[in-house]
Design a protein around this motif. Sequence first.
Motif, PDB file in Angstrom:
ATOM      1  N   HIS A  17       0.847  -1.187   0.000  1.00 35.46           N
ATOM      2  CA  HIS A  17       0.000   0.000   0.000  1.00 35.46           C
ATOM      3  C   HIS A  17       0.881   1.233   0.000  1.00 35.46           C
ATOM      4  N   THR A  18       0.288   2.411   0.085  1.00 32.92           N
ATOM      5  CA  THR A  18       1.080   3.626  -0.063  1.00 32.92           C
ATOM      6  C   THR A  18       0.348   4.823   0.533  1.00 32.92           C
ATOM      7  N   GLY A  19       0.965   6.022   0.393  1.00 31.43           N
ATOM      8  CA  GLY A  19       0.513   7.202   1.127  1.00 31.43           C
ATOM      9  C   GLY A  19      -0.771   7.837   0.650  1.00 31.43           C
ATOM     10  N   VAL A  20      -1.033   7.869  -0.648  1.00 36.72           N
ATOM     11  CA  VAL A  20      -2.244   8.431  -1.235  1.00 36.72           C
ATOM     12  C   VAL A  20      -2.591   9.800  -0.628  1.00 36.72           C
ATOM     13  N   PRO A  21      -1.769  10.808  -0.823  1.00 34.08           N
ATOM     14  CA  PRO A  21      -2.110  12.137  -0.293  1.00 34.08           C
ATOM     15  C   PRO A  21      -3.310  12.734  -1.008  1.00 34.08           C
ATOM     16  N   MET A  22      -3.921  13.748  -0.392  1.00 31.34           N
ATOM     17  CA  MET A  22      -5.076  14.402  -1.023  1.00 31.34           C
ATOM     18  C   MET A  22      -4.699  15.005  -2.363  1.00 31.34           C
ATOM     19  N   GLU A  23      -3.530  15.639  -2.418  1.00 31.55           N
ATOM     20  CA  GLU A  23      -3.073  16.254  -3.666  1.00 31.55           C
ATOM     21  C   GLU A  23      -2.173  15.285  -4.410  1.00 31.55           C
ATOM     22  N   CYS A  24      -2.506  14.997  -5.662  1.00 34.12           N
ATOM     23  CA  CYS A  24      -1.623  14.176  -6.473  1.00 34.12           C
ATOM     24  C   CYS A  24      -0.379  14.978  -6.843  1.00 34.12           C
ATOM     25  N   ARG A  25       0.582  14.318  -7.472  1.00 36.67           N
ATOM     26  CA  ARG A  25       1.820  14.991  -7.856  1.00 36.67           C
ATOM     27  C   ARG A  25       1.561  16.022  -8.959  1.00 36.67           C
ATOM     28  N   GLY A  26       2.459  16.984  -9.076  1.00 36.42           N
ATOM     29  CA  GLY A  26       2.370  17.970 -10.138  1.00 36.42           C
ATOM     30  C   GLY A  26       3.623  18.816 -10.167  1.00 36.42           C
ATOM     31  N   LEU A  27       3.890  19.436 -11.305  1.00 36.96           N
ATOM     32  CA  LEU A  27       5.076  20.259 -11.459  1.00 36.96           C
ATOM     33  C   LEU A  27       4.822  21.282 -12.559  1.00 36.96           C
ATOM     34  N   ALA A  28       5.389  22.471 -12.377  1.00 42.22           N
ATOM     35  CA  ALA A  28       5.332  23.523 -13.391  1.00 42.22           C
ATOM     36  C   ALA A  28       6.735  24.090 -13.533  1.00 42.22           C
ATOM     37  N   ALA A  29       7.196  24.238 -14.765  1.00 43.25           N
ATOM     38  CA  ALA A  29       8.556  24.722 -14.995  1.00 43.25           C
ATOM     39  C   ALA A  29       8.569  25.715 -16.144  1.00 43.25           C
ATOM     40  N   VAL A  30       9.487  26.675 -16.079  1.00 38.71           N
ATOM     41  CA  VAL A  30       9.680  27.653 -17.154  1.00 38.71           C
ATOM     42  C   VAL A  30      11.152  28.007 -17.218  1.00 38.71           C
ATOM     43  N   TYR A  31      11.639  28.193 -18.431  1.00 36.54           N
ATOM     44  CA  TYR A  31      13.014  28.663 -18.583  1.00 36.54           C
ATOM     45  C   TYR A  31      12.973  30.153 -18.858  1.00 36.54           C
ATOM     46  N   ASP A  32      13.527  30.927 -17.934  1.00 39.65           N
ATOM     47  CA  ASP A  32      13.587  32.383 -18.067  1.00 39.65           C
ATOM     48  C   ASP A  32      14.866  32.719 -18.827  1.00 39.65           C
ATOM     49  N   ALA A  33      14.708  33.043 -20.124  1.00 31.20           N
ATOM     50  CA  ALA A  33      15.879  33.286 -20.959  1.00 31.20           C
ATOM     51  C   ALA A  33      16.626  34.542 -20.529  1.00 31.20           C
ATOM     52  N   ALA A  34      15.892  35.552 -20.060  1.00 27.64           N
ATOM     53  CA  ALA A  34      16.550  36.794 -19.646  1.00 27.64           C
ATOM     54  C   ALA A  34      17.449  36.558 -18.435  1.00 27.64           C
ATOM     55  N   GLU A  35      16.974  35.778 -17.480  1.00 27.78           N
ATOM     56  CA  GLU A  35      17.751  35.482 -16.274  1.00 27.78           C
ATOM     57  C   GLU A  35      18.603  34.231 -16.425  1.00 27.78           C
ATOM     58  N   GLN A  36      18.382  33.504 -17.538  1.00 24.38           N
ATOM     59  CA  GLN A  36      19.053  32.216 -17.756  1.00 24.38           C
ATOM     60  C   GLN A  36      18.852  31.296 -16.555  1.00 24.38           C
ATOM     61  N   GLN A  37      17.596  31.175 -16.157  1.00 24.35           N
ATOM     62  CA  GLN A  37      17.224  30.359 -15.005  1.00 24.35           C
ATOM     63  C   GLN A  37      16.084  29.428 -15.381  1.00 24.35           C
ATOM     64  N   LEU A  38      16.235  28.167 -15.026  1.00 23.66           N
ATOM     65  CA  LEU A  38      15.129  27.222 -15.086  1.00 23.66           C
ATOM     66  C   LEU A  38      14.423  27.267 -13.739  1.00 23.66           C
ATOM     67  N   ILE A  39      13.171  27.676 -13.725  1.00 27.35           N
ATOM     68  CA  ILE A  39      12.412  27.842 -12.483  1.00 27.35           C
ATOM     69  C   ILE A  39      11.393  26.714 -12.402  1.00 27.35           C
ATOM     70  N   VAL A  40      11.454  25.963 -11.325  1.00 24.75           N
ATOM     71  CA  VAL A  40      10.614  24.782 -11.149  1.00 24.75           C
ATOM     72  C   VAL A  40       9.757  24.976  -9.911  1.00 24.75           C
ATOM     73  N   ASP A  41       8.436  24.974 -10.081  1.00 24.48           N
ATOM     74  CA  ASP A  41       7.495  25.127  -8.968  1.00 24.48           C
ATOM     75  C   ASP A  41       6.725  23.840  -8.752  1.00 24.48           C
ATOM     76  N   GLY A  42       6.515  23.502  -7.491  1.00 25.14           N
ATOM     77  CA  GLY A  42       5.718  22.330  -7.151  1.00 25.14           C
ATOM     78  C   GLY A  42       6.525  21.194  -6.578  1.00 25.14           C
ATOM     79  N   ALA A  43       7.838  21.356  -6.524  1.00 23.89           N
ATOM     80  CA  ALA A  43       8.653  20.305  -5.913  1.00 23.89           C
ATOM     81  C   ALA A  43       8.404  20.278  -4.415  1.00 23.89           C
ATOM     82  N   ALA A  44       8.703  19.165  -3.782  1.00 22.54           N
ATOM     83  CA  ALA A  44       8.498  19.029  -2.340  1.00 22.54           C
ATOM     84  C   ALA A  44       9.518  18.053  -1.798  1.00 22.54           C
TER      85      ALA A  44
END
Length: 800
Positions: free
Chosen positions: A222-249
């Motif tokens: 069996h397993t944890g089955v949290p209320m919120e399923c997994r998810g991730l949002a990412a964007v590459y900011d070319a001006a800042e030359q940064q890969l920004i990743v939201d939703g990690a835990a």
Amino acid sequence: MPLHRLPEHPDFDDVRRPSHARRAMIGARALRIEDPVLLRGAGRFAADTIRPGELHMRVVRSPIAHGRIRSVDVTPALLLDGVVAAWTHADIAELPAIGFRLTPLADLLPYRQPVLARRIVRYVGEPVAVVFATSAYLAEDGAELVRLDLDPLPAHLDADAEPVPWLDAEQATWAAGLGRDLPAQDSQATAFTVEYGDVAAAFAAPGPGYRVIESDARIGRHTGVPMECRGLAAVYDAAEQQLIVDGAAKVPFWNREAVAAMCGLPPRQVQVRETHVGGGFGPRGELYPEDVLVTLAAVRLRRPIKWIEDRQEHLVATNHSRGQHHRLRALVRADGVIEALDAAFVLDQGAYVRTHGATVASLTASMLPGPYRIPNFRVRAQVRLTHKTPAGTYRSPGRYEGTFARERLVDRIAGELGLDPVEVRERNFIPAEAMPYERPIQAMGTELVHDSGDYALLRAKVWEKFDLDGVRRDVAARRAAGELAGFGFAFFVEKSGIGPYEGARISVDSSGAVTVTCGASSVGQGVDTVLAQVAAEVLGIAHDSIRVVRGRTDQFEYGRGAFATRLAVMAGSAVSNAAQALADKARRVTAHALGVPVEDLSLAGGKVLVTGDPAQARTFGEIARLLDPSGAAELKESPGLTADGWFHSDHMTYPYGLHAAVVRIDPGTGQTHVERFIVGYDVGRALNPTLVEGQIAGGVAQGLGGALYEEFRYAEDGTPLCTTFMDYLIPTALEIPPIETLITEDAPSPINPLGVKGAGEGGTTAVAAAVAAAVDDALGRPNAITSVPIHPAHIRGLLA
């Protein structure tokens, strides 16, 4: 209450032993500072991250458990308006298999998971292709158009069976990534033995009156089955030359390093930021194939990418856990004292070894002796692969399973020798005067030293507080009247506070506002509140006036994450050290400004006070303004009212507890109803008793799920049979009784300045063992329950 006195131990000689005196904030039932945002609906979860022009990712998953990939054709999907890209393994062939975060045994390297299936699919739900489109709906439509040509192969589902061929030499070499040819590999990924003493000699020449008692125990998948399923949002900011990743835990700093390597970027160009999290429990936050695909697509396509898992995906693709079969053999004296324990277990790992490596098997093996001396011990662990969803950690990984197996054995010993199970346990407990107690083995790479504990004292306190002798008499009277009622209990030892480091920074701005910044992570456990309480204790301010910033790799240099019940110990101690450093700095600056001795200064209410002359007080804001660059230079201080603190530990702490259950069995349906559940738990020092009680209650609920309801099952061809909540049963509020708790602080840890031990997993650890003992008692059949979950059909069979 005085500090528990500990005998000398070479690793603990020079540690700072904490004062156990209660003060304003540590130990207070302070309200959570996380809650106002969440209660007002202002939280930001992964799905709430919306960026202009974002693309949505949909995963094409294997519909069969085992098969050879003939072809994957994404052309029909690419012809659909709105679909921007679609990938198979050929499009990302340069990516290696996903690496290990913990317990990286070399044996396991060939069994790592590719980001997209390569040549072979090995479980239903394995990612085979991905589609990127301008909406989630179009992405799903596009995914349905991808043509999979798979040649089915037989599914291997029984981890207890003899190992079968698994990887040919080419597959093993590629997955291991070692650059040299490897032989073919079978389905036993690794096997190892943990031992001390001389088990063979003990069994070969037992003393007079000794008996050998055997036991068998199974723990379902069996397993944890949290209320919120997994998810991730990412964007590459070319001006800042940064890969920004939201939703990690859970482990954002480790994930940053892994994502950067996969995307061909230096870590400094990757920002990983936690959002709010709807539950963690172990499965969330590891690096999964989907996480790599989202971040790589953001870099390659130069568009924001978003992926949100649905519940069916979650149940077939996110880490499962448990799934162990134990066989134990004990050499026991007539009075129930265990002289030797010889054990073996098989762990059903599923189709791949993911980021945890051998962590679960290692913890099961090393923690199997629990609170008992057991002078001769040996356990053989076998990690075997099957065509099921890969397994990882879940709340109290390895200890839930091992505690069930061990405590069932102890109950069998008591039953076969005609002894009270309480007496058997107390005769085998590690005595308080032997603490710290070292076993010559390791747990999670650290020497296993029980830092402190008085197991018999906790047992006595729980018995007295809840009148468990009276409970046992009442239950016996109910059985005599014809009711199927029973009482059972089990003891456990947990581990917490794994190091080696955690750090924190505390800063005060010119208005006097205090911010704590650290590398800690939150999965909803209240870490912000606890860290604010620790800082508030030292600084003499209200905890809810402190802002806590954590889980952002662009705001702090280092953090190991939220796992292994480590943050109260590690991050809490780091914050305590940082707060003390800041308080010392504030006193030094104030002493210089006022011309008074540092010894005459104290902190309270956001001010530095002069003893006997409150009119001379300086606020934190005033002190911060004195520390502008020119003022700091004059004072020979670093600019700003800020200070860092770090905490290092080579050892874990070992909290411990007792679970007890009263159950009633419906003779018609065979269903077990838990009427009462009692937890006694010594956490060393409770930083916030309300949060500890909440952690315990949530842990008990999940433990009851595994004891009575939750289990992933598969058809003969490997098709999952539990892909919705109609099939995978989790307990609701109707099935969970009120959780009665006794939190004790009789054994503060001597290896951190707070004396604290972790509280996040002990609510789960012994639930299955306690419920099984209670069901045995209700049935009047010792050793009737040897596996969990306890199915009503099995109970009906026992009653027939």
